[in-house]
Design a protein around this motif. Structure first.
Motif, PDB file in Angstrom:
ATOM      1  N   LEU A   1       0.838  -1.207   0.000  1.00 31.96           N
ATOM      2  CA  LEU A   1       0.000   0.000   0.000  1.00 31.96           C
ATOM      3  C   LEU A   1       0.872   1.256   0.000  1.00 31.96           C
ATOM      4  CD1 LEU A   1      -2.653  -1.148   2.618  1.00 31.96           C
ATOM      5  CD2 LEU A   1      -3.131  -0.566   0.230  1.00 31.96           C
TER       6      LEU A   1
ATOM      7  N   GLY B   1      -9.416   1.359  -2.447  1.00 35.92           N
ATOM      8  CA  GLY B   1      -8.622   2.080  -1.456  1.00 35.92           C
ATOM      9  C   GLY B   1      -8.551   3.554  -1.826  1.00 35.92           C
TER      10      GLY B   1
ATOM     11  N   SER C   1      -6.632   7.381  -0.677  1.00 35.83           N
ATOM     12  CA  SER C   1      -5.767   8.183   0.198  1.00 35.83           C
ATOM     13  C   SER C   1      -5.790   9.651  -0.223  1.00 35.83           C
ATOM     14  CB  SER C   1      -4.334   7.649   0.179  1.00 35.83           C
ATOM     15  OG  SER C   1      -3.761   7.846  -1.094  1.00 35.83           O
TER      16      SER C   1
ATOM     17  N   TRP D   1      -4.769   3.442  11.221  1.00 37.34           N
ATOM     18  CA  TRP D   1      -4.132   3.691   9.910  1.00 37.34           C
ATOM     19  C   TRP D   1      -5.088   3.454   8.757  1.00 37.34           C
ATOM     20  CZ3 TRP D   1      -2.942  -0.418   6.366  1.00 37.34           C
ATOM     21  CH2 TRP D   1      -3.315  -1.689   6.811  1.00 37.34           C
ATOM     22  N   MET D   2      -6.197   2.700   9.022  1.00 34.14           N
ATOM     23  CA  MET D   2      -7.160   2.403   7.952  1.00 34.14           C
ATOM     24  C   MET D   2      -8.582   2.490   8.508  1.00 34.14           C
ATOM     25  SD  MET D   2      -7.752  -1.076   5.797  1.00 34.14           S
ATOM     26  CE  MET D   2      -8.734  -1.840   7.035  1.00 34.14           C
TER      27      MET D   2
ATOM     28  N   TRP E   1     -12.795   1.981   7.543  1.00 29.37           N
ATOM     29  CA  TRP E   1     -13.523   1.070   6.672  1.00 29.37           C
ATOM     30  C   TRP E   1     -14.954   1.554   6.479  1.00 29.37           C
ATOM     31  CZ3 TRP E   1     -11.560  -2.731   3.907  1.00 29.37           C
ATOM     32  CH2 TRP E   1     -12.413  -3.697   3.372  1.00 29.37           C
TER      33      TRP E   1
ATOM     34  N   ALA F   1     -11.910   1.447   1.611  1.00 24.56           N
ATOM     35  CA  ALA F   1     -10.907   1.525   2.677  1.00 24.56           C
ATOM     36  C   ALA F   1     -10.195   2.873   2.574  1.00 24.56           C
ATOM     37  CB  ALA F   1      -9.901   0.386   2.537  1.00 24.56           C
TER      38      ALA F   1
ATOM     39  N   PHE G   1      -7.208   5.455   3.904  1.00 27.02           N
ATOM     40  CA  PHE G   1      -5.882   5.240   4.490  1.00 27.02           C
ATOM     41  C   PHE G   1      -5.222   6.530   4.979  1.00 27.02           C
ATOM     42  CE2 PHE G   1      -6.347   1.558   1.639  1.00 27.02           C
ATOM     43  CZ  PHE G   1      -6.112   0.548   2.562  1.00 27.02           C
TER      44      PHE G   1
ATOM     45  N   SER H   1      -5.362  -4.219  13.051  1.00 23.58           N
ATOM     46  CA  SER H   1      -6.222  -3.042  12.898  1.00 23.58           C
ATOM     47  C   SER H   1      -5.562  -1.806  13.515  1.00 23.58           C
ATOM     48  CB  SER H   1      -7.595  -3.287  13.500  1.00 23.58           C
ATOM     49  OG  SER H   1      -7.452  -3.706  14.825  1.00 23.58           O
TER      50      SER H   1
END
Ligand code: HEM
Length: 351
Positions: free
Chosen positions: A23, A39, A41, A232-233, A235, A256, A258, A339
């Motif tokens: 990632l 994903g 960001s 850090w993530m 959902w 997701a 990030f 997680s």
């Protein structure tokens, strides 16, 4: 392979689990992870996703349903207030002996925090937050049952505010939910703060020893929340509410988000892989910084963020004053796929 690990002071290296490493190597800010997950960001898109719909009750962590029912809003706010009282009391009290910080981190720190915050709760309530119990479903069920019978006559006087929520519950359902909330809130707090403080100790490297010259540890924590954010993530289930926001997101997709990647975005951060606490000097409200969301965006922002940072600071201070030394077999730390993002090391305190 592109350089993705933060350059901690003193050359301590961070080695990520392969999936996190993949990632971190992504150039795109919106990308397909698998057939059913997108994903993200990109800072703007992340903010739009969070704002597009409220968090579903099943997506929540502390306040997901318990005992077969949603958590009522007033019970959720009472819980966070009670947790705040317990944290404030702990910060004002002397911490337990620092030798409790020796051992494998982040676990040693989690157990230490549990002792610090909740050990004065009477039995069987204090068992709710014990690692040996929380690690076993069977033991957890047993303790939950015992706690629903608490308080025994004459007990309860030393209970903290969070335990008081169980004692004062108005009926059987409220009591069961209060037990679940005690367990979840204490675990989320202790695990999260242990991860944050451990990440900070690692990134600080030998700067730890110059503590006397750096009385304010807060910038170290904000920089740790940027470079190694425990959350850090994030959902979101189902892309229905998000399809209009980006062509890659289909109704059947999960999304997701990030923060870990966003916090290294070159358009927003100079030398993003450098650990530079001085970035935060004079920043009065770090959470307003663009491309930064260690505690979420408006719409689902963390209710406990005002507790997490001061408690982590107090823990860090205690660890540093004890002369804590960090060891790993090869001088590099591993970050497993969990997680919560947290580095692993063995610690020894002088105290
Ligand atoms: C180091 C510790 C913690 C970190 C890093 C953290 C981080 C976060 C983040 C990133 C979000 C946004 C989640 C999303 O949008 O999906 C969030 C939301 C939230 N957090 Fe925390 N959190 C921490 C501890 C806690 C604790 C101890 C509690 C309460 C006991 C708590 C309660 C909440 C609540 C209520 C939300 C809003 C989402 C919801 O309604 O469930 N957090 N937190």
């Amino acid at each position: 392979m592109p350089e993705t690990a933060p350059k901690a002071a003193g050359g301590h290296r961070v080695v990520y689990a392969p999936r996190i490493q993949d990632l971190l190597a992504r150039k795109e800010t919106v990308f397909r992870i698998d057939a059913a997950t997108v994903g993200v960001s990109d800072p703007d898109l992340m903010a739009e996703v969070v704002a597009a719909r409220p968090v579903l009750s099943a997506e929540r962590s502390v306040y997901k349903p318990a005992a077969g029912a949603d958590i009522p809003h007033d019970s959720a706010t009472r819980t966070i207030r009670a947790l705040g009282q317990d944290v404030t009391a702990a910060i004002a009290a002397p911490p337990p002996p620092a030798r409790g910080l020796s051992g494998a981190w982040p676990y040693a720190a989690t157990s230490y925090l549990r002792r610090w915050l909740f050990a004065s709760d009477p039995l069987p309530v204090s068992l709710l937050s014990k690692r040996a119990v929380t690690g076993s479903d069977a033991l957890s069920r047993l303790v939950d049952r015992a706690v629903t019978l608490w308080p025994a006559p004459g007990a309860g006087d030393t209970a903290g505010a969070l335990a008081g929520q169980i004692r004062d519950a108005s009926d059987a359902l409220a009591r069961k939910q209060a037990v679940a909330l005690y367990r979840r809130a204490s675990a989320t707090l202790c695990d999260g703060v242990a991860a944050l403080a451990g990440n900070a100790l690692w990134l600080m490297g030998p700067a730890r020893e110059q503590r006397a010259a750096r009385p304010d540890l807060t910038p170290f924590l904000w920089e740790t929340l940027r470079l190694l954010p425990p959350a850090w993530m994030l959902w979101r289930k189902g892309g229905d509410a998000y399809t209009a926001l980006h062509p890659e997101i289909r109704p059947e997709d999960d999304v997701a988000l990030f923060p870990l990647l966003m916090h290294r975005h070159r358009d927003f951060w100079t030398d993003p892989l450098e650990f530079q606490p001085e970035r935060w000097a004079g920043v009065t409200d770090p959470e307003k910084a663009p491309a930064f969301m260690p505690f979420g965006f408006d719409g689902a922002r963390c209710w406990a963020r005002h507790l997490v940072v001061p408690l982590a600071e107090r823990l860090l201070e205690t660890a540093i004053e004890s002369g804590i030394a960090l060891h790993t077999p090869d001088g590099e730390t591993h970050v497993p796929l969990r997680s919560l993002l947290s580095v692993r090391f063995d610690a020894k305190t002088g105290a």
